[in-house]
Structures are given as structure tokens and as C-alpha cells.
Design a protein around this motif. Structure first.
Motif, mmCIF file in Angstrom:
data_model
loop_
_atom_site.group_PDB
_atom_site.id
_atom_site.type_symbol
_atom_site.label_atom_id
_atom_site.label_comp_id
_atom_site.label_asym_id
_atom_site.label_seq_id
_atom_site.Cartn_x
_atom_site.Cartn_y
_atom_site.Cartn_z
ATOM 1 N N THR A 25 0.840 -1.194 0.000
ATOM 2 C CA THR A 25 0.000 0.000 0.000
ATOM 3 C C THR A 25 0.875 1.244 0.000
ATOM 4 O OG1 THR A 25 -0.111 0.112 2.419
ATOM 5 C CG2 THR A 25 -1.817 -1.164 1.294
ATOM 6 N N PHE A 26 0.249 2.372 -0.304
ATOM 7 C CA PHE A 26 0.950 3.648 -0.224
ATOM 8 C C PHE A 26 0.961 4.083 1.240
ATOM 9 C CE2 PHE A 26 1.841 8.104 -0.910
ATOM 10 C CZ PHE A 26 2.652 8.087 -2.034
ATOM 11 N N PRO A 27 2.089 4.601 1.756
ATOM 12 C CA PRO A 27 2.152 4.964 3.178
ATOM 13 C C PRO A 27 1.195 6.103 3.521
ATOM 14 C CG PRO A 27 4.080 5.781 2.024
ATOM 15 C CD PRO A 27 3.356 4.896 1.055
ATOM 16 N N GLU A 28 0.748 6.125 4.767
ATOM 17 C CA GLU A 28 -0.212 7.137 5.195
ATOM 18 C C GLU A 28 0.416 8.510 5.369
ATOM 19 O OE1 GLU A 28 -2.165 5.805 8.686
ATOM 20 O OE2 GLU A 28 -3.192 4.121 7.700
ATOM 21 N N SER A 29 1.704 8.575 5.626
ATOM 22 C CA SER A 29 2.343 9.868 5.872
ATOM 23 C C SER A 29 3.669 9.952 5.134
ATOM 24 C CB SER A 29 2.562 10.082 7.373
ATOM 25 O OG SER A 29 3.373 9.055 7.912
ATOM 26 N N ASP A 30 4.081 11.190 4.839
ATOM 27 C CA ASP A 30 5.363 11.424 4.192
ATOM 28 C C ASP A 30 6.502 11.252 5.195
ATOM 29 O OD1 ASP A 30 4.171 11.927 1.774
ATOM 30 O OD2 ASP A 30 4.136 14.111 2.026
ATOM 31 N N GLY A 31 7.725 11.274 4.676
ATOM 32 C CA GLY A 31 8.895 11.150 5.527
ATOM 33 C C GLY A 31 9.807 10.036 5.048
ATOM 34 N N TRP A 32 10.854 9.781 5.832
ATOM 35 C CA TRP A 32 11.841 8.760 5.497
ATOM 36 C C TRP A 32 11.406 7.391 6.004
ATOM 37 C CZ3 TRP A 32 15.867 9.092 2.303
ATOM 38 C CH2 TRP A 32 16.395 10.352 1.998
ATOM 39 N N TYR A 33 11.615 6.382 5.161
ATOM 40 C CA TYR A 33 11.373 4.987 5.525
ATOM 41 C C TYR A 33 12.599 4.163 5.125
ATOM 42 C CZ TYR A 33 6.465 6.315 6.056
ATOM 43 O OH TYR A 33 5.297 6.911 6.454
ATOM 44 N N LEU A 34 12.716 2.975 5.728
ATOM 45 C CA LEU A 34 13.878 2.137 5.450
ATOM 46 C C LEU A 34 13.446 0.687 5.211
ATOM 47 C CD1 LEU A 34 16.944 2.441 5.185
ATOM 48 C CD2 LEU A 34 17.153 1.763 7.583
ATOM 49 N N PRO A 35 12.820 0.411 4.058
ATOM 50 C CA PRO A 35 12.452 -0.973 3.740
ATOM 51 C C PRO A 35 13.675 -1.807 3.370
ATOM 52 C CG PRO A 35 11.941 0.464 1.899
ATOM 53 C CD PRO A 35 12.395 1.360 3.023
#
Length: 494
Positions: free
Chosen positions: A38-48
């Protein structure tokens, strides 16, 4: 779960193009990726975290469909696969770092010393293009659950037939790709940028997306601008600039069924109950099919994979399933090895024990082994025959029929001619779709009972390999296979 080829990819989501987030890919706090498919609910940095296998598989499947030009030169498919993955092997490296989350691999991709100190600008540009397309495919499909992507120059989403010609208008500067996200019930328009990505390049990509949005304004859609950035002494990281537009959902569009209407995720997950999914899967694997079909028979092999497809469906972390921890496949392989040494007996015994034999082929010039099931191979063969008949009726489409003297000198005019020929070809594919689909479905169903001797042009049965190969990293989807050797992963700077 972390594997031998696992890497972490920093991803920044934001609501529009902005300047390069200098060193934030290392210094910022990155959230754990907790929204698979899914598309994330909020912006910002993620580390998959992903695997090198997922990245190279994305590389083999994304981009312009060149198969219409290969009907009498099938061996050229091997060269195209080399072109899609070789730059990644040549110029990317891996380095260790302190992961931020328990399920991180503690390794990231970067450029290697050859790229930093010895590569010319044009070669860096080639890597940038391939890296941009590959990581965009990975982010949209493997990370966020988008369905099959399609090159927009062949015609974009057309819930209304009146839109078809607008997407094919050469005067419009449009994005690279499009797809349907069934979970959102929305179209995605996608532009890919790669290399040393700066704001000017992103602004240009955003303009292309806005042009596509003008055409699709009446329908629910999302704009995705993916920048795969890599430069000296820096990690590979992604910026995903996005905007969502309301409108009529694609599922409510009336009229004929359109390409791209298969359910979300990997088309192979829905092959059994969706002709659209079957056509999408066969089309996506056509390049691999042609490479294997044209391969010298001694170079082909077969590999045993569990016949239970349910264990290899799209899951958290990606669309492929690593086989080193697939207990079912490993146990059946060991049991079959122990009970017989005769090739024919081993093959029959393996099938009776629940093991399917996927055709496999090491692509020359790469460290990549690709493969597919008998069912999907048979479906691709039927679709290839149907496409060949269309190509015969499309004047000038086949590259082998061209003469240099007939080519216009102007490169722009050449490209417009190619575009026109592709559009004629695609239009005929859509017009004949209702006739072709039942034939492809029948070939797929019958393929399970046919032998490779019956399916391959050479009429030879490839040797079934059930042996253990230490260091071979295997993965599979319901109908495809991919393997790389651990020693051939990008150079790791320790």
C-alpha cells in the motif's frame, strides 16, 4: 527475514519535487516500512529491506516492450536482458552500516570505485536510466503493490476510448509508465529518474506527469515521480514525490475491458481466475521466453520447484519468495535425489512427489539465471504465435525487414515512425484480444500436462537439476524462477 543478498533502501516520500535531501539518507531517523502493498499514510523517510534478487527481477521486467521486433531474431532478447542488468552489476556496490531497525539488513547499495573514479559521463548516464527504471518498478510494484506496469508510449490508461489517441499524441511530453493499483482503485502515472538526480530533472519529470494528469483528469489517479539517486560517497536512496487526484474510479468505467485491469500485485497470483492476469503475466515474461526459446539446447536446464504455488504468492517484503528457506522444495529435492539416479525416473518421481520442473537458463554475459514453468511457457508460446501473425500484417514493424536506405536520416522522424508502427501493432492486439485470450488460456491449462520435449523447438528434454548448490541464491514466484550466486553479488566494501 534477512537473506545473504538483503539490502536496505532509504526512501523519502514527499508531496512534490524539492532539493536533494543532503545526507539525510544517512542522518535522518527512518521509519520502519509497515505498509506492505500500500501507499504509506504519511510522508517522511522509511527504510524498507529487499533483496538483490528482487531488484534484478524488476530490472528484467520494466521498460519498453521490444518483443514486436524479435519475431525472426529471437536471440536478440538475450542481449536486451544483458542491457537491463549489466549496468547494475558493473557499477553498484554494497557497504555495511548500523541498521536502524531489527529487521534491517545492515547493508546498503552504493556506487563502486570504478564508477567513482574511472567511468565516463555517458556510461554514468546509462546507469542512471537503468537504475531509475529498475528502482521505480521495484518501489511501485514490489513495495507498494501496484499491478503490472506498462510503457505509456504504447498507449496509457483508456477507461474512455476517447483518451487513447491523446496518450499517443507525439506532441505531448508524457511520463514513462502507468499502472492500476487495485487496492486504491486508481490509476498511477509514473515518471522515473535515476543517477545524480537534481531538482531540475525532477521538475521536468513533474511537468510530464502533469501533462498526463490533464488527459486523465476525470478519473481517480495518483502521480508518482521516483528519483533513484546515487553519487560519489553516497548511498542509493529514493525520493518519491506524489500527488493524488480524485475522480471516477477505474472500476466504474464503462465499456470494453482494458489492458491493466488485472487485480493488484503480481499477475501470477491471479492467473487461475483472471484472463487479464494471465495475459499480463505472459506479456511481462515474453522477453525471458524468447531468450530461452532461442537458447542453444545444451545451455538449458530444469530446476525442481514445489508445485504448491500458494507458498510463493506476493507477501510482506516483495513479490518473490527466496527458496533457501522453502522447506517444501528442499525436502522434496532431497527425497528425489536419494531414491533414483535415472533421469527419466527422477523426473517422474519428482512430479509424483509434488515437484514441478521449471525451465532455467543462465543469461550470457550476466550472473543471472532465469526460468519459468511449463504452463507459463506454453502460454507465452501461444501469445508469441498470435503476436507474430499481427507483426506480419504490420508493414515495416520487423527490424529484420528494414533496409538502411529506406530509413529517414532525421532521428526524430525515425522515432515517430517507430512510434506509429508500435501503435498500429498495439491497436491490433487490443482489437483481437477477445479472440486471443481463450487460446492463451487453453495453452496455459494444457501446458501442465506437456513435457519440455513437446514445448521446446529443439524437441530435447533439459536435464533436471535437484542437486544442492552452496552459495546459489534462488527465488521464485508462482510461475517464474530467478537465481544468482552469492559470490557474484555487487562488490561489498567492508
Amino acid at each position: 527475514m534477512v537473506y545473504a543478498d538483503s539490502v536496505d533502501i532509504p526512501v523519502l516520500f514527499r508531496d512534490g519535487p524539492a532539493k536533494r535531501p543532503y545526507r539525510q539518507w544517512r542522518t535522518a531517523a527512518h521509519g520502519a516500512w509497515s505498509s506492505p502493498g500500500t501507499f504509506p499514510e504519511s510522508d517522511g523517510w522509511y527504510l524498507p529491506t529487499t533483496t538483490w534478487r528482487e531488484i534484478v527481477k524488476a530490472a528484467t521486467e520494466v521498460g519498453r516492450d521490444v518483443t514486436p521486433w524479435l519475431h525472426r531474431a529471437e536471440q536478440l532478447a538475450r542481449g536486451e536482458l544483458v542491457a537491463r542488468v549489466a549496468p547494475l552489476y558493473a557499477y553498484l556496490g554494497i557497504h555495511a552500516y548500523a541498521g536502524q531497525h531489527a529487521d534491517n539488513a545492515g547493508r546498503r547499495l552504493t556506487v563502486n570505485a570504478i564508477y567513482e573514479h574511472g567511468t565516463e559521463r555517458t556510461a554514468k548516464g546509462a546507469l542512471g536510466y537503468r537504475l531509475g527504471m529498475t528502482m521505480t518498478e521495484w518501489a511501485c510494484r514490489y513495495l507498494m503493490g501496484l499491478g503490472q506496469t506498462w510503457h505509456i508510449e504504447d498507449g496509457g490508461p483508456d477507461p474512455d476510448p476517447a483518451l487513447r489517441d491523446l496518450f499517443k499524441d507525439p506532441a505531448r511530453t508524457l511520463p514513462d509508465l502507468w499502472g492500476l493499483h487495485a487496492g486504491e482503485d486508481a490509476y498511477w502515472l509514473i515518471e522515473a529518474k535515476g543517477g545524480n538526480v537534481r531538482k531540475k530533472s525532477l521538475d521536468e519529470g513533474w511537468h510530464q506527469l502533469k501533462e498526463g494528469s490533464k488527459i486523465l483528469h476525470a478519473y481517480e489517479h495518483r502521480l508518482i515521480l521516483c528519483g533513484a539517486s546515487v553519487q560519489r560517497q553516497g548511498d542509493l536512496f529514493l525520493t518519491i514525490d506524489h500527488d493524488r487526484h480524485g475522480g471516477k474510479p477505474p472500476s466504474a468505467a464503462r465499456g470494453e475491458r482494458r489492458t491493466g485491469s488485472q487485480p493488484a500485485g503480481m499477475p501470477e497470483d491471479h492467473i487461475g481466475d483472471s484472463d487479464d492476469a494471465l495475459m499480463g503475466a505472459a506479456r511481462a515474461q515474453m522477453l525471458m521466453y524468447l531468450a530461452m526459446r532461442s537458447a542453444p539446447p545444451p545451455r538449458l536446464g530444469a530446476v525442481g520447484v514445489s508445485a504448491d504455488r500458494s507458498t510463493r504468492r506476493a507477501q510482506f517484503g516483495g513479490l518473490t519468495t527466496p527458496l533457501e528457506h522453502d522447506a517444501s522444495t528442499q525436502e522434496i529435492r532431497r527425497a528425489a535425489r536419494a531414491r533414483t539416479d535415472d533421469e527419466d525416473s527422477r523426473r517422474a518421481l519428482s512430479r509424483s512427489m509434488g515437484l514441478d520442473d521449471f525451465l532455467s537458463y543462465r543469461i550470457p554475459g550476466t550472473e543471472l539465471r532465469l526460468g519459468m514453468s511449463r504452463r507459463l511457457f506454453a502460454a507465452c508460446a501461444q501469445l508469441h504465435r498470435e503476436d507474430a501473425l499481427i507483426a506480419e500484417r504490420t508493414p515495416g514493424l520487423r527490424a529484420e525487414d528494414r533496409r538502411v536506405a529506406d530509413e529517414p536520416a532525421d532521428e526524430y522522424i525515425q522515432e515517430e515512425r517507430r512510434r506509429s508502427e508500435r501503435h498500429i501493432f498495439r491497436d491490433q492486439q487490443e482489437q483481437l484480444r477477445t479472440r486471443i485470450e481463450p487460446r492463451v488460456r487453453n495453452a496455459y491449462e494444457r501446458g501442465a500436462e506437456r513435457t519440455w520435449r513437446e514445448l521446446l523447438p529443439s524437441g530435447q528434454e533439459p536435464t533436471l537439476d535437484l542437486e544442492e548448490h552452496p552459495g546459489l541464491l534462488e527465488s521464485a514466484t508462482p510461475e517464474t524462477y530467478l537465481a544468482v550466486r552469492q559470490e557474484d553479488l555487487p562488490y561489498e566494501d567492508r
